[in-house]
Write a protein that holds these residues in place. Structure first.
Motif, PDB file in Angstrom:
ATOM      1  N   LEU A 135       0.769   4.656  38.569  1.00 27.30           N
ATOM      2  CA  LEU A 135      -0.064   3.792  37.729  1.00 27.30           C
ATOM      3  C   LEU A 135      -0.659   2.604  38.478  1.00 27.30           C
ATOM      4  O   LEU A 135      -1.086   1.632  37.848  1.00 27.30           O
ATOM      5  N   GLN A 136      -0.704   2.691  39.794  1.00 24.64           N
ATOM      6  CA  GLN A 136      -1.182   1.532  40.573  1.00 24.64           C
ATOM      7  C   GLN A 136      -2.564   1.061  40.127  1.00 24.64           C
ATOM      8  O   GLN A 136      -2.787  -0.130  39.917  1.00 24.64           O
ATOM      9  N   GLN A 137      -3.502   1.980  39.987  1.00 25.29           N
ATOM     10  CA  GLN A 137      -4.848   1.585  39.577  1.00 25.29           C
ATOM     11  C   GLN A 137      -4.849   1.054  38.152  1.00 25.29           C
ATOM     12  O   GLN A 137      -5.485   0.043  37.853  1.00 25.29           O
ATOM     13  N   GLY A 138      -4.113   1.724  37.268  1.00 25.43           N
ATOM     14  CA  GLY A 138      -4.036   1.265  35.891  1.00 25.43           C
ATOM     15  C   GLY A 138      -3.407  -0.109  35.774  1.00 25.43           C
ATOM     16  O   GLY A 138      -3.827  -0.927  34.945  1.00 25.43           O
ATOM     17  N   LEU A 139      -2.413  -0.385  36.615  1.00 29.60           N
ATOM     18  CA  LEU A 139      -1.766  -1.690  36.588  1.00 29.60           C
ATOM     19  C   LEU A 139      -2.718  -2.784  37.075  1.00 29.60           C
ATOM     20  O   LEU A 139      -2.718  -3.900  36.540  1.00 29.60           O
ATOM     21  N   ALA A 140      -3.522  -2.468  38.077  1.00 30.65           N
ATOM     22  CA  ALA A 140      -4.499  -3.438  38.563  1.00 30.65           C
ATOM     23  C   ALA A 140      -5.504  -3.775  37.456  1.00 30.65           C
ATOM     24  O   ALA A 140      -5.858  -4.944  37.248  1.00 30.65           O
ATOM     25  N   GLU A 141      -5.950  -2.753  36.730  1.00 26.94           N
ATOM     26  CA  GLU A 141      -6.884  -2.976  35.627  1.00 26.94           C
ATOM     27  C   GLU A 141      -6.208  -3.723  34.483  1.00 26.94           C
ATOM     28  O   GLU A 141      -6.842  -4.541  33.813  1.00 26.94           O
ATOM     29  N   PHE A 142      -4.922  -3.455  34.267  1.00 27.49           N
ATOM     30  CA  PHE A 142      -4.164  -4.163  33.230  1.00 27.49           C
ATOM     31  C   PHE A 142      -4.167  -5.659  33.497  1.00 27.49           C
ATOM     32  O   PHE A 142      -4.446  -6.472  32.602  1.00 27.49           O
ATOM     33  N   HIS A 143      -3.840  -6.047  34.718  1.00 25.83           N
ATOM     34  CA  HIS A 143      -3.732  -7.471  35.041  1.00 25.83           C
ATOM     35  C   HIS A 143      -5.097  -8.155  35.092  1.00 25.83           C
ATOM     36  O   HIS A 143      -5.182  -9.378  34.910  1.00 25.83           O
ATOM     37  N   ALA A 144      -6.163  -7.380  35.304  1.00 29.20           N
ATOM     38  CA  ALA A 144      -7.497  -7.967  35.355  1.00 29.20           C
ATOM     39  C   ALA A 144      -8.171  -8.003  33.985  1.00 29.20           C
ATOM     40  O   ALA A 144      -9.184  -8.679  33.809  1.00 29.20           O
ATOM     41  N   SER A 145      -7.592  -7.318  33.015  1.00 31.82           N
ATOM     42  CA  SER A 145      -8.230  -7.179  31.704  1.00 31.82           C
ATOM     43  C   SER A 145      -8.128  -8.467  30.888  1.00 31.82           C
ATOM     44  O   SER A 145      -7.168  -9.226  30.994  1.00 31.82           O
ATOM     45  N   THR A 146      -9.136  -8.672  30.035  1.00 28.40           N
ATOM     46  CA  THR A 146      -9.127  -9.814  29.127  1.00 28.40           C
ATOM     47  C   THR A 146      -8.811  -9.388  27.692  1.00 28.40           C
ATOM     48  O   THR A 146      -8.906 -10.198  26.769  1.00 28.40           O
ATOM     49  N   GLU A 147      -8.449  -8.117  27.500  1.00 29.26           N
ATOM     50  CA  GLU A 147      -8.060  -7.634  26.171  1.00 29.26           C
ATOM     51  C   GLU A 147      -6.764  -8.302  25.734  1.00 29.26           C
ATOM     52  O   GLU A 147      -6.021  -8.881  26.550  1.00 29.26           O
ATOM     53  N   ASP A 148      -6.456  -8.169  24.444  1.00 33.83           N
ATOM     54  CA  ASP A 148      -5.154  -8.644  23.986  1.00 33.83           C
ATOM     55  C   ASP A 148      -4.067  -7.715  24.520  1.00 33.83           C
ATOM     56  O   ASP A 148      -4.343  -6.649  25.077  1.00 33.83           O
ATOM     57  N   GLU A 149      -2.813  -8.114  24.354  1.00 34.38           N
ATOM     58  CA  GLU A 149      -1.700  -7.385  24.961  1.00 34.38           C
ATOM     59  C   GLU A 149      -1.627  -5.938  24.483  1.00 34.38           C
ATOM     60  O   GLU A 149      -1.402  -5.021  25.282  1.00 34.38           O
ATOM     61  N   THR A 150      -1.831  -5.729  23.187  1.00 38.46           N
ATOM     62  CA  THR A 150      -1.774  -4.379  22.647  1.00 38.46           C
ATOM     63  C   THR A 150      -2.866  -3.503  23.249  1.00 38.46           C
ATOM     64  O   THR A 150      -2.622  -2.354  23.643  1.00 38.46           O
ATOM     65  N   GLY A 151      -4.068  -4.055  23.327  1.00 38.40           N
ATOM     66  CA  GLY A 151      -5.178  -3.308  23.908  1.00 38.40           C
ATOM     67  C   GLY A 151      -4.927  -2.960  25.363  1.00 38.40           C
ATOM     68  O   GLY A 151      -5.222  -1.847  25.814  1.00 38.40           O
ATOM     69  N   LYS A 152      -4.388  -3.905  26.114  1.00 33.40           N
ATOM     70  CA  LYS A 152      -4.096  -3.674  27.529  1.00 33.40           C
ATOM     71  C   LYS A 152      -3.042  -2.582  27.703  1.00 33.40           C
ATOM     72  O   LYS A 152      -3.162  -1.715  28.579  1.00 33.40           O
ATOM     73  N   LEU A 153      -2.019  -2.614  26.868  1.00 32.22           N
ATOM     74  CA  LEU A 153      -0.979  -1.588  26.949  1.00 32.22           C
ATOM     75  C   LEU A 153      -1.529  -0.210  26.570  1.00 32.22           C
ATOM     76  O   LEU A 153      -1.157   0.798  27.168  1.00 32.22           O
ATOM     77  N   ASN A 154      -2.417  -0.183  25.578  1.00 30.54           N
ATOM     78  CA  ASN A 154      -3.025   1.096  25.191  1.00 30.54           C
ATOM     79  C   ASN A 154      -3.847   1.672  26.334  1.00 30.54           C
ATOM     80  O   ASN A 154      -3.823   2.880  26.583  1.00 30.54           O
ATOM     81  N   ARG A 155      -4.590   0.792  27.037  1.00 29.73           N
ATOM     82  CA  ARG A 155      -5.392   1.268  28.165  1.00 29.73           C
ATOM     83  C   ARG A 155      -4.478   1.779  29.286  1.00 29.73           C
ATOM     84  O   ARG A 155      -4.824   2.735  29.984  1.00 29.73           O
ATOM     85  N   LEU A 156      -3.315   1.144  29.443  1.00 27.67           N
ATOM     86  CA  LEU A 156      -2.377   1.576  30.479  1.00 27.67           C
ATOM     87  C   LEU A 156      -1.793   2.949  30.135  1.00 27.67           C
ATOM     88  O   LEU A 156      -1.605   3.792  31.019  1.00 27.67           O
ATOM     89  N   VAL A 157      -1.513   3.169  28.865  1.00 32.62           N
ATOM     90  CA  VAL A 157      -1.047   4.493  28.420  1.00 32.62           C
ATOM     91  C   VAL A 157      -2.121   5.542  28.706  1.00 32.62           C
ATOM     92  O   VAL A 157      -1.830   6.639  29.196  1.00 32.62           O
ATOM     93  N   GLU A 158      -3.365   5.216  28.418  1.00 39.93           N
ATOM     94  CA  GLU A 158      -4.463   6.143  28.688  1.00 39.93           C
ATOM     95  C   GLU A 158      -4.604   6.392  30.183  1.00 39.93           C
ATOM     96  O   GLU A 158      -4.871   7.525  30.616  1.00 39.93           O
ATOM     97  N   ALA A 159      -4.419   5.348  30.977  1.00 41.00           N
ATOM     98  CA  ALA A 159      -4.476   5.507  32.433  1.00 41.00           C
ATOM     99  C   ALA A 159      -3.384   6.451  32.913  1.00 41.00           C
ATOM    100  O   ALA A 159      -3.593   7.239  33.852  1.00 41.00           O
ATOM    101  N   ASN A 160      -2.224   6.392  32.275  1.00 38.64           N
ATOM    102  CA  ASN A 160      -1.146   7.300  32.646  1.00 38.64           C
ATOM    103  C   ASN A 160      -1.501   8.740  32.317  1.00 38.64           C
ATOM    104  O   ASN A 160      -1.236   9.656  33.102  1.00 38.64           O
ATOM    105  N   VAL A 161      -2.108   8.964  31.162  1.00 37.78           N
ATOM    106  CA  VAL A 161      -2.540  10.319  30.808  1.00 37.78           C
ATOM    107  C   VAL A 161      -3.506  10.847  31.862  1.00 37.78           C
ATOM    108  O   VAL A 161      -3.381  11.992  32.325  1.00 37.78           O
ATOM    109  N   ILE A 162      -4.477  10.035  32.257  1.00 35.81           N
ATOM    110  CA  ILE A 162      -5.462  10.452  33.249  1.00 35.81           C
ATOM    111  C   ILE A 162      -4.789  10.749  34.585  1.00 35.81           C
ATOM    112  O   ILE A 162      -5.106  11.744  35.257  1.00 35.81           O
TER     113      ILE A 162
END
Length: 211
Positions: A135-162
């Protein structure tokens, strides 16, 4: 002697079996001597995400493999043997890899540096460390995101699927099936615990050339 805590499960099993036979006397006969599942489901072990329940499937329709955070690891003989058996012996024509929002494995990978697991030499610690690496790339996007915490976690879950989907379509059994001309569609999905809906994120039906 049967453990007391098993009795409710046995009672529910008897009730379920009776209801099925009352609705269809031949319900259990259909797949008694063989199984012909149409799909392989690779999902998370989370108890809130039972493949057959959320897809409305009956016995015999899904071949299922579940592990923490629906991971695809190239040296995991358990997963690879399931893939091989499903594709070449059962002849499934669909693989669904599904993650889910609120995944504890993804959350553990995010929190690993501050977790007691970081100091453990255990199967779970190795698994979560491998997940964090994937999840290295997804984690980088997580920390750079301005979404709320729930949104950021959802994107990280999606990054894991990908990420896991990419490993799945590059696996030897899947590539071998495509190279031989076998019909096989592979889907990456995410399940929403709140709505009960399954959402498709990515799909592939043939081997694609390497970049």
């Amino acid at each position: 002697m049967i453990v007391t805590t098993l009795k409710p499960l046995l009672a529910k099993n008897r009730s379920w079996a009776l209801q099925r036979r009352q609705r269809n006397p031949d319900y259990f006969e259909k797949y008694l001597h063989q199984q012909k599942p149409h799909s392989l489901w690779i999902g998370c072990s989370d108890s809130r995400v039972p493949a057959e329940v959320l897809t409305g499937s009956h016995p015999g329709e899904l071949f299922v493999h579940r592990n923490i955070a629906n991971m695809v690891v190239e040296d995991d003989d358990n997963l690879l043997s399931v893939l091989q058996y499903a594709i070449f012996y059962l002849g499934v024509n669909r693989i669904v890899l599904s993650g889910h929002y609120g995944c504890g494995g993804v959350q553990a990978a995010l929190n690993l540096p501050e977790s007691p697991l970081a100091d453990e030499d255990s199967a779970l610690a190795r698994r979560i460390a491998a997940l964090r690496h994937a999840l290295q790339q997804g984690l980088a996007e997580f920390h750079a995101s301005t979404e709320d915490e729930t949104g950021k976690l959802n994107r990280l879950v999606e990054a894991n699927v990908i990420a896991q989907f990419s490993r799945l379509v590059a696996s030897e059994p899947v590539r071998q099936a495509w190279q031989s001309g076998q019909e096989l569609d592979v889907f990456g999905c995410v399940y929403d615990l709140q709505s009960g809906h399954l959402k498709e994120l990515i799909q592939q039906s043939a081997e694609e050339p390497l970049p």
